[in-house]
Design a protein around this motif. Structure first.
Motif, short mmCIF file in Angstrom:
data_model
loop_
_atom_site.label_atom_id
_atom_site.label_comp_id
_atom_site.label_asym_id
_atom_site.label_seq_id
_atom_site.Cartn_x
_atom_site.Cartn_y
_atom_site.Cartn_z
N TRP A 1 0.82 -1.22 -0.29
CA TRP A 1 -0.02 -0.13 0.16
C TRP A 1 0.84 1.26 0.07
CZ3 TRP A 1 -5.16 0.93 -0.63
CH2 TRP A 1 -5.59 2.22 -0.16
N GLU A 2 1.95 1.13 0.72
CA GLU A 2 2.88 2.40 0.86
C GLU A 2 3.50 2.64 -0.62
OE1 GLU A 2 6.73 4.06 3.36
OE2 GLU A 2 5.81 1.96 3.95
N GLN A 3 3.84 1.59 -1.15
CA GLN A 3 4.41 1.82 -2.53
C GLN A 3 3.41 2.30 -3.56
OE1 GLN A 3 5.86 -2.09 -2.76
NE2 GLN A 3 7.85 -1.42 -2.73
N VAL B 1 1.00 4.25 -3.05
CA VAL B 1 0.45 5.48 -2.45
C VAL B 1 1.81 6.46 -2.80
CG1 VAL B 1 0.50 7.21 -0.72
CG2 VAL B 1 -0.83 5.24 -0.44
N ALA B 2 2.94 6.05 -2.93
CA ALA B 2 4.09 6.95 -3.41
C ALA B 2 4.32 6.96 -4.42
CB ALA B 2 5.45 6.30 -2.71
N GLU B 3 3.84 6.19 -5.47
CA GLU B 3 3.99 6.55 -6.96
C GLU B 3 2.61 7.06 -7.62
OE1 GLU B 3 4.36 2.60 -8.77
OE2 GLU B 3 2.14 2.25 -8.75
N GLY B 4 1.73 7.16 -6.71
CA GLY B 4 0.28 7.77 -7.12
C GLY B 4 -0.59 7.13 -7.66
N SER B 5 -0.36 5.46 -7.71
CA SER B 5 -1.49 4.67 -8.23
C SER B 5 -2.77 4.76 -7.16
CB SER B 5 -0.89 3.40 -8.23
OG SER B 5 -0.06 3.08 -9.32
N ARG C 1 -4.63 7.29 -4.42
CA ARG C 1 -4.49 8.86 -4.22
C ARG C 1 -5.71 9.05 -2.88
NH1 ARG C 1 -1.56 12.77 -5.59
NH2 ARG C 1 -3.18 14.25 -5.57
N ARG C 2 -5.60 10.31 -2.29
CA ARG C 2 -6.47 10.45 -1.32
C ARG C 2 -7.34 11.77 -1.38
NH1 ARG C 2 -3.80 10.23 5.01
NH2 ARG C 2 -6.08 9.89 6.13
N HIS D 1 -9.81 6.94 -0.28
CA HIS D 1 -8.58 6.50 -0.85
C HIS D 1 -9.15 5.72 -2.34
CE1 HIS D 1 -6.31 6.87 2.85
NE2 HIS D 1 -5.24 7.00 2.11
#
Length: 731
Positions: free
Chosen positions: A219-221, A223-227, A229-230, A251
């Motif tokens: 999940w962290e990866q 979110v980090a790459e933008g796949s 969003r929140r 999300h």
């Protein structure tokens, strides 16, 4: 001439101006913060609450709201029966484009069956800085330019560019940002409805070509790459009391991409989802926590999920019950817990995830002042990461932000204005060199710069670029600091933005006097009228109020300022109307011809009084001056004083702002930096202590040494003679 009757008349005239101001403010009736029907945004019968016949003349019957985004069909009676005449729609049902105030301009628009705009009516605006006080006739004149225009045309504010296919519209002087935003509101709303009813065809966008990426991510990866969003909405954003729990915290992400879909759903879940999708269909997921639901409590079978939708450029895509799939869980390690979840299917061929799109959440917002509720939207942009597309992301030209357009198109004027501010600051920083070259009989070394600044502030700053600062800026910034700071709001007027940087810096460096005394357009006009009056033979009737009366009246401007600030905490709209105590809009921003008589009489009375007494508005009524006077207490540098100033009254007699008290102290909250006292400070003929010392030295044959920074002659230190024996040894 006895000054007391004149002073009493002047005080009565000031009181009369105040009463006139209050009367004019009470009479002001505009679309500014105008109350709207409570059911305007929710009632199916839109035209029962707003004058639809004004924007679609000749229509006799209107349908209930239909479609998504919503519109109303209008019908006209003919000998053959009722025929479809066109469509009426409310801008806030379609777009949520903020204007200068950060709030949308609520606009009713009519369009015929050919896509030609038949009428535009502004129902409500919240423009506290630029549009307050502009007559309805000026707003009406601007929006009438849209009548007869085709919604598919390229329309922009400014000159027409026929070679490029752009049609230009005339702007409202002093409201560039507002009309740029309003142009987007009218045209984007029209295009959205025209596409929905078939007047404009939807051009399918090229679809995404997935790249072969087989990563399994946490999940962290994601979110980090933008796949993933929140989008979060807080209770205070909807007019509710602040709370620890968000109103909604969502999300979301695009599931068709194999690496993302498998990471979130697992291999089996992803394969099952893809088997249910037809070619050209797209799936996205939403999980959420918070006090409310993104699905809505009023959903019924066959209905629409009216809380969420996605938008892409001018197109909006909504979801029905057949577009919904259950999402039982997320497989990505580290995925958060959630209260509700869903998978939505986009089936429209016009949608392409290869281009940016936005998740939109719609909610009811409570207006704490009026008690009304209105629909507002919150959005977050999503774009599939480039590594999941063959060839990377396509090139996308996004519309230029309104404030960027203004800065770009007015770059030469902005540069000239910035140069003026820097030049005035540099000249004032070198004030000691200027004042030492001046005398009480010849002040031109100082006055040539000061008078030049007055003329430029009136002609260029005031009438030219309309950059008259106002107490409305202070109130708006104060509320922005308390509630929500928006840089775009302040960047939208580059001249005001730069001017306020100058004002804040110079107020803390030297006090408010540099702005108020040199560069305020209205203050400069008031001072220039006083100087011209004296030069043409009216000096015998010019006067200053007695110190006792002046010391009482000078506090009125502080009462006005704190009164406006207090009122603004309860009703910003009322505070903005009362802020007409400043005659700035009548004088510079709007013009005498476009104001009703109370406003023009009020401004004319203050300027007429300025011919006979120096800066009456600045000294006694100006709330902006009061707001700047308080931080002037903490200035870094002040004007010089010497010990003899405590008993000498020469500077106080010539102080037009009456800022020097009986003990010779300068009140920098009232000082307007005319520099007359600084000229006397080193004038050996004008300053009584220096003149006395000069005469003594001349009688005794002593040399006249230079004047030091303390305002006195530099002491003569005699050089002792060599003793006789030393002289003999040296031969």
């Amino acid at each position: 001439m006895n000054p007391m009757p004149i002073a009493r008349r002047a005080a009565l005239l000031l009181i009369g101006c105040l009463l006139l101001w209050l009367g004019a403010s009470a009479r002001a009736q505009t679309a500014y913060e105008a109350p709207l029907p409570v059911a305007l945004s929710t009632s199916p019968e839109l035209c029962a609450h707003v004058p639809c016949t004004e924007v679609l003349p000749g229509a006799t019957r209107f349908s209930p709201r239909k479609g998504k985004p919503a519109y109303v069909e209008a019908y006209r009676e003919t000998p053959a029966g009722q025929v479809l005449a066109g469509y009426v729609f409310l801008s806030t049902d379609i777009v949520d484009i903020p204007a200068y105030s950060g709030k949308p301009v609520v606009t009713l628009i009519g369009m015929d069956t050919r896509g030609l705009i038949t009428g535009v009516r502004i129902l409500r605006h919240s423009e506290p800085i630029l549009l307050l006080g502009i007559p309805e006739s000026v707003l009406t004149k601007f929006v009438r330019q849209y009548v007869g225009k085709f919604v598919g045309d390229k329309i922009e504010i400014g000159r027409s560019r026929e070679a490029e296919g752009y049609i230009g519209l005339d702007a409202i002087t002093g409201a560039t940002v507002t009309v740029i935003a309003q142009n987007q509101v009218v045209m984007r709303s029209g295009v959205a409805v025209a596409r929905q009813v078939g007047i404009l065809k939807v051009t399918p966008r090229p679809q995404i070509r997935p790249a072969e990426v087989a990563d399994r991510m946490s999940w962290e990866q994601l979110v980090a790459e933008g796949s993933v969003r929140r989008l979060t909405v807080r209770p205070d954003q909807l007019g509710m009391p602040p709370a620890d729990e968000p109103y909604i915290d969502m999300h979301y992400g695009y599931l068709n991409t194999p690496a993302v879909g498998r990471s979130l759903l697992g291999d089996a879940g992803y394969s099952s989802l893809m088997s249910r999708l037809k070619p050209g269909e797209h799936a996205l997921f939403i999980v959420a926590t918070g006090s409310d639901s993104f699905k809505g409590s009023g959903f019924v079978r066959g209905g629409i999920y009216d809380r969420v939708q996605i938008s892409q450029e001018m197109d909006a895509y909504t979801f029905r019950d057949l577009d919904y799939l259950n999402l039982w869980g997320l497989q990505a390690p580290g995925a958060p817990a959630f209260k509700e979840s869903a998978i939505f299917i986009v089936r429209d061929p016009g949608f392409s995830p290869a281009y940016p799109w936005s998740l939109v959440f719609l909610a009811n917002k409570l207006d704490r002042v009026s008690g009304n509720r209105e629909f507002v939207s919150f959005s977050d942009e999503y774009w599939v990461p480039a590594r999941y597309m063959q060839g990377g992301r396509p090139k996308v030209e996004k519309p230029e932000a309104a404030w960027v357009t203004v800065w770009r198109t007015r770059a030469p004027g902005i540069a000239a204005f910035a140069l003026l501010l820097v030049a005035v600051a540099v000249v004032y920083a070198l004030r000691e060199q200027l004042t030492r070259r001046s005398t009480h009989k010849n002040k031109w070394p100082v006055n040539i710069f000061k008078y030049g600044a007055w003329v430029l502030s009136i002609a260029f700053v005031g009438f030219g670029v309309l950059a008259q600062p106002s107490i409305t800026h202070v109130l708006t910034w104060f509320h922005s600091l308390l509630f929500k700071w928006t840089w775009e709001l302040f960047l939208s007027d580059p001249f005001i933005f730069l001017f306020w940087i100058f004002i804040i810096v110079t107020t803390f460096v030297w006090g408010r006097g540099l702005f108020c005394g040199w560069l305020c357009p209205f203050g400069s006009l008031s001072e220039l009228l006083y100087k011209v009056g004296g030069a043409i033979g009216l000096r015998r009737w010019q006067f200053a109020l007695p110190s006792a009366l002046h010391n009482r009246l000078k506090w009125v401007k502080y009462l006005v300022f704190f009164g406006l600030l207090t009122v603004s905490m309860f009703s910003m709209g009322l505070a903005e109307k009362l802020a007409e105590v400043e005659p700035f809009k009548t004088t510079f921003l709007i013009g005498w011809g476009d104001r009703s008589w109370p406003y023009t009489l009020f401004a004319a009375g203050l300027l007429g009084l300025s011919i006979f007494t120096e800066r009456p508005f600045c000294k006694y009524l100006c709330p902006l001056g009061a707001s700047l006077a308080m931080p002037s207490t903490f200035r870094w540098f002040g004007l010089r004083r010497k010990q003899a100033c405590s008993t000498c009254k020469a500077c106080a007699v010539g102080c037009g702002s009456q800022a020097i008290d009986a003990d010779g102290r300068i009140d920098h909250r009232e000082c307007l930096h005319c520099l007359d006292c600084m000229v006397l400070y080193t004038d050996t003929h004008g300053c009584p202590p220096l003149a006395k010392e000069r005469k003594r030295r001349e009688r005794e044959g002593l040399p006249l040494t230079p004047i030091g920074r303390d305002g006195y002659f530099i002491p003569i230190i005699p050089v002792p003679a060599d003793p006789p024996d030393t002289a003999a040894r040296h031969g």
